[in-house]
Design a protein around this motif. Sequence first.
Motif, PDB file in Angstrom:
ATOM      1  N   PHE A   1       0.816  -1.161  -0.048  1.00 14.03           N
ATOM      2  CA  PHE A   1      -0.032   0.101  -0.030  1.00 14.03           C
ATOM      3  C   PHE A   1       0.672   1.289   0.021  1.00 14.03           C
ATOM      4  O   PHE A   1       0.831   2.323  -0.880  1.00 14.03           O
ATOM      5  N   TYR A   2       1.879   1.263   0.754  1.00 18.62           N
ATOM      6  CA  TYR A   2       2.813   2.355   0.832  1.00 18.62           C
ATOM      7  C   TYR A   2       3.462   2.583  -0.396  1.00 18.62           C
ATOM      8  O   TYR A   2       3.877   3.687  -1.019  1.00 18.62           O
TER       9      TYR A   2
ATOM     10  N   SER B   1       2.425   4.669  -4.198  1.00 19.36           N
ATOM     11  CA  SER B   1       2.456   6.354  -4.445  1.00 19.36           C
ATOM     12  C   SER B   1       3.873   6.203  -5.381  1.00 19.36           C
ATOM     13  O   SER B   1       4.062   7.479  -6.107  1.00 19.36           O
TER      14      SER B   1
ATOM     15  N   MET C   1      -3.234   1.380   7.861  1.00 18.41           N
ATOM     16  CA  MET C   1      -3.893   2.272   6.813  1.00 18.41           C
ATOM     17  C   MET C   1      -4.089   3.690   7.405  1.00 18.41           C
ATOM     18  O   MET C   1      -3.892   4.633   6.584  1.00 18.41           O
ATOM     19  N   ILE C   2      -4.412   3.744   8.389  1.00 14.67           N
ATOM     20  CA  ILE C   2      -5.012   5.235   9.051  1.00 14.67           C
ATOM     21  C   ILE C   2      -3.837   5.902   9.124  1.00 14.67           C
ATOM     22  O   ILE C   2      -3.810   7.146   8.933  1.00 14.67           O
TER      23      ILE C   2
ATOM     24  N   THR D   1      -2.251   6.850   5.705  1.00 16.14           N
ATOM     25  CA  THR D   1      -3.108   7.619   5.200  1.00 16.14           C
ATOM     26  C   THR D   1      -2.964   9.075   5.657  1.00 16.14           C
ATOM     27  O   THR D   1      -2.978  10.196   4.992  1.00 16.14           O
TER      28      THR D   1
ATOM     29  N   SER E   1       0.837  10.519   5.220  1.00 20.11           N
ATOM     30  CA  SER E   1       1.394  10.720   3.805  1.00 20.11           C
ATOM     31  C   SER E   1       0.891  12.020   3.269  1.00 20.11           C
ATOM     32  O   SER E   1      -0.108  12.587   3.481  1.00 20.11           O
TER      33      SER E   1
ATOM     34  N   THR F   1      -2.194   9.783  -3.675  1.00 21.27           N
ATOM     35  CA  THR F   1      -2.471   8.192  -4.017  1.00 21.27           C
ATOM     36  C   THR F   1      -2.769   7.778  -2.729  1.00 21.27           C
ATOM     37  O   THR F   1      -4.107   7.012  -2.542  1.00 21.27           O
ATOM     38  N   HIS F   2      -1.950   7.944  -1.598  1.00 21.91           N
ATOM     39  CA  HIS F   2      -2.350   7.107  -0.438  1.00 21.91           C
ATOM     40  C   HIS F   2      -3.790   7.670   0.253  1.00 21.91           C
ATOM     41  O   HIS F   2      -4.448   6.888   0.626  1.00 21.91           O
ATOM     42  N   ARG F   3      -3.989   8.792   0.040  1.00 18.52           N
ATOM     43  CA  ARG F   3      -5.246   9.427   0.500  1.00 18.52           C
ATOM     44  C   ARG F   3      -6.636   8.725  -0.026  1.00 18.52           C
ATOM     45  O   ARG F   3      -7.437   8.284   0.431  1.00 18.52           O
TER      46      ARG F   3
ATOM     47  N   GLY G   1      -6.651   5.147   0.393  1.00 18.30           N
ATOM     48  CA  GLY G   1      -7.087   4.613   2.025  1.00 18.30           C
ATOM     49  C   GLY G   1      -8.493   5.159   2.036  1.00 18.30           C
ATOM     50  O   GLY G   1      -9.178   4.237   2.823  1.00 18.30           O
ATOM     51  N   LEU G   2      -8.986   6.202   1.673  1.00 21.37           N
ATOM     52  CA  LEU G   2     -10.323   6.543   1.811  1.00 21.37           C
ATOM     53  C   LEU G   2     -11.222   5.718   1.050  1.00 21.37           C
ATOM     54  O   LEU G   2     -12.378   5.086   1.797  1.00 21.37           O
TER      55      LEU G   2
END
Length: 296
Positions: free
Chosen positions: A164-165, A168, A205-206, A209, A212, A216-218, A221-222
């Motif tokens: 996930f990280y 980006s 994840m929290i 998100t 960062s 992309t992460h936001r 993540g959302l």
Amino acid sequence: FFALFYFEPPLIGPVSVGIVWKTLLLFGFILYIILVPSRSRMGHLTFWGALFALEGLLNPSLFVDPVETISFAVKNAYIPIGFEVFSRYYRRHADPQRACYRALLILSVYVILSSIPFHLNLLQPIKTGYDLSIFNVEGSAFLGLFQNAHASAVTYASASLVVFYHLSRAKGWGFAIFLAMMLLGFITTGMTLARTGIAILVVGMIVITLLSHHATHRLVGLAMAAGGSLAGLVLFQTSEIFRMRILGQNSYTIASGAASDDVSSGRLRFWQTAMDNFLSQDLTGQFFGMGPTIAM
């Protein structure tokens, strides 16, 4: 590498294959630390962690079951010794931070992809995951390459967060591939039914998100928060296994009318018993402990 983890449980005499190769590798790490010079001093994590592992041999359990006691000491020594070895190795790179990141990403991708043969029923785990019979269902929860549900869940969850990280930094088809691997890791973690792994995913994840600066992460993540919340609500309403697992219940506690196995999965009771054992020991026993065999 796959075979080493997959064939850990079989025994060679009184010890498992896993303990044999891990002990040999640990001795190799120690020889590397001794024989390969380093410009920097040994880290505090390595020094105190190694002492803690060594102290694990100095207890009465060593004379009752030396194999089990040594096995626990080897497991405790891996983190500090392994940390020192990899720290020294990557310091030799021109860009150690990038080299470490690349190694972590490759390992995470490997962990997630290793679940595919088990999802496709091409391989069956040697051990079994959570016994679903306590939920009135035959079979067991997903386990994959590893030997117990918590180790499996924690490893898949950690690997999924690394992927996930990395989203980006991925572009084009690479982004789509890594996104698919992340989703596979999330689903696999959930299929283990280990709440620890699910908690790691949620908290990780929290943190990523919120901290960062990458859009992309936001966005991802959302999207995952919305999708995960919806999926969780649907499963809670439609899946009796999922609902009982989240609430710490099973068919036996429900049938007997007993209180549910609390959110800690009984850990608080284990900790209370451990504290009672600690207080009942003399000063020597409190300092060195009873060891794994006697304590259990």
